[in-house]
Design an enzyme around this catalytic site. Structure first.
Site, PDB file in Angstrom:
ATOM      1  N   ASP A 149       0.871  -1.180   0.000  1.00 35.91           N
ATOM      2  CA  ASP A 149       0.000   0.000   0.000  1.00 35.91           C
ATOM      3  C   ASP A 149       0.905   1.226   0.000  1.00 35.91           C
ATOM      4  OD1 ASP A 149      -2.433   1.578   0.382  1.00 35.91           O
ATOM      5  OD2 ASP A 149      -1.777   1.874   2.440  1.00 35.91           O
ATOM      6  N   SER A 150       0.305   2.404  -0.194  1.00 40.84           N
ATOM      7  CA  SER A 150       1.068   3.641  -0.078  1.00 40.84           C
ATOM      8  C   SER A 150       1.624   3.798   1.337  1.00 40.84           C
ATOM      9  CB  SER A 150       0.158   4.829  -0.380  1.00 40.84           C
ATOM     10  OG  SER A 150      -0.854   4.920   0.617  1.00 40.84           O
TER      11      SER A 150
ATOM     12  N   GLY B 261      -2.856   9.272  -3.106  1.00 35.48           N
ATOM     13  CA  GLY B 261      -4.142   9.754  -3.622  1.00 35.48           C
ATOM     14  C   GLY B 261      -4.092  11.077  -4.338  1.00 35.48           C
TER      15      GLY B 261
ATOM     16  N   CYS C 148      -4.416  -1.356  -1.996  1.00 35.00           N
ATOM     17  CA  CYS C 148      -4.563   0.092  -2.117  1.00 35.00           C
ATOM     18  C   CYS C 148      -5.501   0.368  -3.283  1.00 35.00           C
ATOM     19  CB  CYS C 148      -3.183   0.699  -2.387  1.00 35.00           C
ATOM     20  SG  CYS C 148      -3.197   2.459  -2.720  1.00 35.00           S
TER      21      CYS C 148
ATOM     22  N   GLU D 229      -1.950   8.208   8.542  1.00 34.89           N
ATOM     23  CA  GLU D 229      -0.538   7.790   8.559  1.00 34.89           C
ATOM     24  C   GLU D 229       0.160   8.223   9.854  1.00 34.89           C
ATOM     25  OE1 GLU D 229       1.900   6.311   6.127  1.00 34.89           O
ATOM     26  OE2 GLU D 229      -0.004   5.376   5.619  1.00 34.89           O
TER      27      GLU D 229
ATOM     28  N   CYS E 218     -10.951   3.418   0.394  1.00 36.96           N
ATOM     29  CA  CYS E 218      -9.506   3.565   0.603  1.00 36.96           C
ATOM     30  C   CYS E 218      -9.155   2.662   1.773  1.00 36.96           C
ATOM     31  CB  CYS E 218      -9.171   5.023   0.923  1.00 36.96           C
ATOM     32  SG  CYS E 218      -7.498   5.277   1.565  1.00 36.96           S
ATOM     33  N   THR E 219      -8.068   1.920   1.644  1.00 41.11           N
ATOM     34  CA  THR E 219      -7.758   0.932   2.685  1.00 41.11           C
ATOM     35  C   THR E 219      -7.314   1.565   4.004  1.00 41.11           C
ATOM     36  OG1 THR E 219      -5.539   0.687   1.731  1.00 41.11           O
ATOM     37  CG2 THR E 219      -7.215  -0.913   1.056  1.00 41.11           C
ATOM     38  N   HIS E 220      -7.004   2.855   3.994  1.00 40.07           N
ATOM     39  CA  HIS E 220      -6.715   3.531   5.267  1.00 40.07           C
ATOM     40  C   HIS E 220      -7.986   3.735   6.102  1.00 40.07           C
ATOM     41  CE1 HIS E 220      -2.837   4.628   3.436  1.00 40.07           C
ATOM     42  NE2 HIS E 220      -2.458   5.172   4.582  1.00 40.07           N
TER      43      HIS E 220
HETATM   44  N1  DGL Z   1      -4.690   3.342   1.037  1.00 35.88           N
HETATM   45  C1  DGL Z   1      -4.797   3.905  -0.230  1.00 35.88           C
HETATM   46  C2  DGL Z   1      -6.080   3.568  -0.949  1.00 35.88           C
HETATM   47  O1  DGL Z   1      -6.655   2.540  -0.672  1.00 35.88           O
HETATM   48  C3  DGL Z   1      -4.230   5.226  -0.585  1.00 35.88           C
HETATM   49  C4  DGL Z   1      -4.201   6.328   0.363  1.00 35.88           C
HETATM   50  C5  DGL Z   1      -3.247   7.367  -0.147  1.00 35.88           C
HETATM   51  O2  DGL Z   1      -2.056   7.088  -0.100  1.00 35.88           O
HETATM   52  O3  DGL Z   1      -3.691   8.424  -0.607  1.00 35.88           O
HETATM   53  O4  DGL Z   1      -6.514   4.273  -1.817  1.00 35.88           O
END
Ligand code: DGL
Length: 281
Positions: A28-29, A61, A91, A170, A202-204
């Site tokens: 992921d990012s 993103g 991600c 983050e 978004c996985t975050h």
């Molecule tokens: N976790 C990521 C996603 O699912 C990206 C978040 C990011 O780095 O902007 O889109």
């Protein structure tokens, strides 16, 4: 008297459905893909998991396709060099912008992407009013437009970009005033639109799902796709060759292009995971 046939001792059967003997790479990012790692560990507790957090380059993103494709290629190359047999792009943004590049580069490799759960949201929504929370990059992508064309026709879909939210997550504090303020800002238009279902695209964002639930109200249903991704990973890896028992341990290894101690602390706090963390080379 005839000798009985000599039968070699049966080798212990590997529990393939639980991922035994399998090496899965994911990235992921940054920290967001840990929400996918969490479900993968539940579904395939005997798999060996290799995770790269590109926190030194997060957030993705608000970056362009070429940059993300370059990162996705470099990270996948690394995961393959570590023996990964499947790549999970944990991600949404990297999936939207780079999964096709990875599939072109490694046509034979099983690659699992993550996309906003618009289809399940339309299926469960009663009033057919749905909100999608995602990064600006995901929402602007052609892949996402096609997803909406394919699955979003019978509903009103309210798109809510969340600039800054992944970056705040983050930082590792899931209940900071800054985070609450962002969640409130992004929830308000969805409340006004009276959506009954909200997709975490978004996985975050699953890590702040409780804050969104509070801001949106208890009746709104929140959809996260991590479980579906874990099931898909199980499916695509069902036929892969397995590493034999003595050489193999079901460990989780983490790498980051950001701070090693930060990832170690967050993995412990958010997932109760005490894993070896190294610098992403
Ligand atoms: N976790 C990521 C996603 O699912 C990206 C978040 C990011 O780095 O902007 O889109």
């Amino acid at each position: 008297m005839t000798q009985p046939d000599i039968v070699p001792p049966a080798s212990p059967l590997l529990d393939t459905s639980l991922g035994e003997g399998l090496r899965i790479g994911l990235f992921d990012s940054g920290l967001g893909g840990l929400s996918v790692l969490r479900d993968l560990r539940q579904h395939m507790p005997l798999a060996q998991l290799l995770y790269v957090a590109d926190s030194g380059n997060a957030p993705y993103g608000e970056r362009d396709d070429a940059f993300i494709a370059g990162r996705a290629l470099a990270i996948s190359e690394f995961l393959l060099s570590q023996g990964a047999q499947v790549i999970v792009v944990a991600c949404n943004t990297a999936t939207a912008m780079a999964v096709h590049t990875l599939r072109q580069r490694w046509p034979e490799l099983p690659i699992v992407g993550v996309e906003p759960g618009v289809k399940p949201a339309v299926a469960v929504s009663v009033n057919k009013r749905i909100g999608v929370l995602a990064t600006p990059g995901t929402l602007a992508s052609d892949k996402f437009k096609r997803l909406i064309e394919m699955h979003g026709q019978d509903a009103l879909i309210v798109l809510q970009p969340c600039p800054g939210l992944a970056k705040e997550i983050e930082a590792g504090h899931l209940d900071s005033p800054a985070l609450r303020a962002l969640v409130e800002t992004f929830s308000q238009p969805l409340r006004e639109a009276q959506v009954d279902t909200v997709v975490l695209g978004c996985t975050h964002y699953p890590f702040v799902a409780p804050l969104f639930q509070q801001a949106l109200g208890p009746k709104v249903r929140i959809i996260d796709t991590a479980q579906a991704v874990a099931r898909q990973t199980q499916r695509v890896s069902a036929e892969l060759p397995r590493l034999p028992r003595p050489d193999y341990k079901p460990t989780t290894q983490l790498w980051t292009s950001g701070s090693v101690s930060h990832l170690a602390q967050v993995a412990d706090r958010w997932l109760d995971l005490k894993a070896q963390v190294s610098v992403f080379p």
